[in-house]
Design an enzyme around this catalytic site. Structure first.
Site, PDB file in Angstrom:
ATOM      1  N   SER A  85      46.287 -27.074  10.593  1.00 42.53           N
ATOM      2  CA  SER A  85      46.528 -26.879  12.023  1.00 42.53           C
ATOM      3  C   SER A  85      47.645 -27.795  12.490  1.00 42.53           C
ATOM      4  CB  SER A  85      45.256 -27.154  12.840  1.00 42.53           C
ATOM      5  OG  SER A  85      44.903 -28.523  12.758  1.00 42.53           O
ATOM      6  N   HIS A  88      55.642 -38.945   7.344  1.00 44.12           N
ATOM      7  CA  HIS A  88      54.494 -38.543   6.530  1.00 44.12           C
ATOM      8  C   HIS A  88      53.249 -38.861   7.341  1.00 44.12           C
ATOM      9  CE1 HIS A  88      51.785 -39.015   2.784  1.00 44.12           C
ATOM     10  NE2 HIS A  88      51.864 -37.750   3.147  1.00 44.12           N
ATOM     11  N   ASP A  89      52.382 -37.884   7.558  1.00 46.03           N
ATOM     12  CA  ASP A  89      51.265 -38.079   8.480  1.00 46.03           C
ATOM     13  C   ASP A  89      50.387 -39.265   8.112  1.00 46.03           C
ATOM     14  OD1 ASP A  89      50.153 -36.810   6.263  1.00 46.03           O
ATOM     15  OD2 ASP A  89      49.492 -35.033   7.350  1.00 46.03           O
TER      16      ASP A  89
END
Length: 489
Positions: free
Chosen positions: A15, A236-237
């Site tokens: 998501s 980068h998450d």
């Protein structure tokens, strides 16, 4: 200026969200509001598992326009996504094909070729990055060998967050924290490694030198005509999530819990010893020159797949049923690569239990219990491994991200690891994204300053380990239940 409004675009593998942050610099208060949420899922294109990035871009732009239409003056925008995947562009800057997902099977056997042709220790010495079969290095090798006709059209390769920033600004950027996930960045130079890149068959000209978080890539022009800076955050998450982890001290470890679980600690130096290589430890780039010394764990992907296959929508009810079941009856190795993307996750879990002469989970609650127990035991094993690597035990574990809302798994983790667990914040990736934006806007001094803001504005939940729990007693005897070809080779 008392108030700042920053927008974080946070894309996960399932998501995406566009989130609006409001920061009061006078009182150091920080609030988040979800503006737009959308689905991200794989699609089949010409036999490959691909990402529908045109749809993702449409949703990103829709979310940004919603903010602007509220009359809010946005100070900056930042984008973070998952790692390793990339988008190919031609000389005109137009997309070449759709980006193939890391979950596609095109990289099968490619990593083994690299270990023979370059050597495992040589790759690790150069990159300091863990060996995962879907790392960008192996994806690019698959691309150049399997699709040479596509390769001939390529002039640039942008990682996912850099691509969306490019689409908003028209400017190309290669952000450092995400670039390190490719296993192609030299750990000593922070630039692309010529030897590793040459092995892939990709051209070095496809890439620009990686830039550290905090630079302004360019401007997005909103519908009202305002030019809004797009900041290269820790894209980068997980890098963003770690920035927002309110780590108390050097004795604190973190666990970013979501589709993937990433467990590690912060360090000012990388760990590239033979011991680190044997443990498949990664040294991914972080903000302010810090390293994220960690290991990848398959995480809640297994549960997400079961929920989807079984069409389960009431997760709290499932967890309540799961909690009532005895612990450790069904155990698997979550990092077995059989779970990367099976046709039927439920059947794959059942087969793994059957092959190791265990009871087979049948009900949805039994499947969830199997996943939670197995993850908690693996967390304990990896935390012990990380402590041995650095020669010092951890006294506290911070769980951040969406998975930290799972109270049962948090308690199992505390019991299995034998240390206090602090859960929260949930929106860690978004917050870390916002943190870098606020630093770029000169509202905050550094990461430690931002962590103080997070601690003051977001409540954490504490879980105290119970040494008498079933899972705590089981820790000493836990081993993966059969010889597995592991995800983390």
């Amino acid at each position: 200026m008392t108030f700042r409004h920053c927008v974080a675009v946070d894309l996960g593998a399932s998501s995406g969200r566009v989130m609006l942050a409001r920061y009061d610099s006078k009182h150091r208060t920080l609030t988040l509001r979800e503006i737009h949420r959308f689905v991200n899922c794989l699609q089949k294109t010409d036999g490959f598992d691909t990402w529908d990035i045109d749809s993702l871009e449409k949703d990103i732009r829709l979310g940004l326009k919603k903010v602007c239409n509220e009359g809010i003056l946005i100070d900056s925008i930042g984008i973070d996504t998952w790692g390793v995947d990339y988008v190919l562009l031609d000389k005109q800057g137009q997309r070449v094909g759709l980006p193939v997902s890391y979950r596609d099977n095109r990289t099968t056997g490619i990593m083994s070729q690299a270990l023979v042709q370059i050597g495992k220790s040589e790759i690790y010495r150069r990159s300091g990055i863990q060996f995962l079969p879907f790392n960008t290095i192996y994806q690019l090798r698959a691309l150049t060998k399997q699709q040479p006709e596509l390769t001939a059209q390529v002039a640039h390769a942008l990682l996912m967050p850099d691509y969306f920033s490019y689409r908003l600004t028209g400017e190309m950027n290669w952000e450092y924290t995400n670039a390190t996930t490719t296993q192609l960045v030299n750990i000593n130079t922070d630039d692309w490694d010529d030897t590793l890149l040459a092995w892939t068959g990709a051209k070095k000209g496809w890439f620009g030198r990686p830039s550290h978080p905090g630079n302004v890539i360019g401007d997005w022009i909103c519908p009202q005509g305002n030019r809004i800076p797009v900041v290269a955050v820790a894209s980068h998450d997980t890098a963003s999530a770690v920035i927002a982890s309110p780590l108390a001290n050097k004795h604190s470890a973190y666990l970013s819990s979501g589709t993937w679980s990433l467990m590690g600690f912060e360090s000012k130096m990388p760990y590239t010893t033979d011991e680190a290589l044997a443990a498949n430890i990664t040294n991914e780039g972080g903000a302010e020159g810090r390293y994220r010394v960690l290991k990848n764990i398959m995480g809640l992907w297994l549960l997400q797949r079961v929920l989807k296959e079984r069409r389960i929508t009431d997760l709290p009810a499932l967890i309540a049923q799961t909690e009532a079941l005895p612990a450790c009856r069904f155990l698997i190795n979550p990092n077995d690569d059989r779970f990367i993307n099976p046709d039927d996750m439920r059947a794959e879990i059942q087969a793994a239990c059957r092959e190791t002469d265990q009871p087979v989970p049948v009900s949805d609650a039994e499947l969830a219990r199997c996943i939670f127990d197995s993850l908690a035991l693996l967390y304990a094993d990896i935390l012990h491994e990380l402590a041995n690597l650095r020669g010092e035990k951890f006294t506290q574990l911070h769980i951040v991200g969406g998975g930290c809302q799972n109270a049962l798994l948090n308690q199992l983790c505390a019991d299995a690891c034998g240390i206090r667990v602090m859960a929260g914040p949930v929106e860690a990736s978004t917050l870390g994204n916002i943190g870098i934006q606020l630093m770029t806007l000169d509202e905050l001094n550094n990461v430690d300053d931002f962590r103080q803001v997070v601690s003051a504005n977001y409540d954490l939940t504490t879980y105290i380990p119970n040494p008498d729990s079933e899972i705590a007693r089981h820790v000493a005897q836990f081993q993966p239940k059969r010889q597995t070809k592991e995800l983390c080779a």
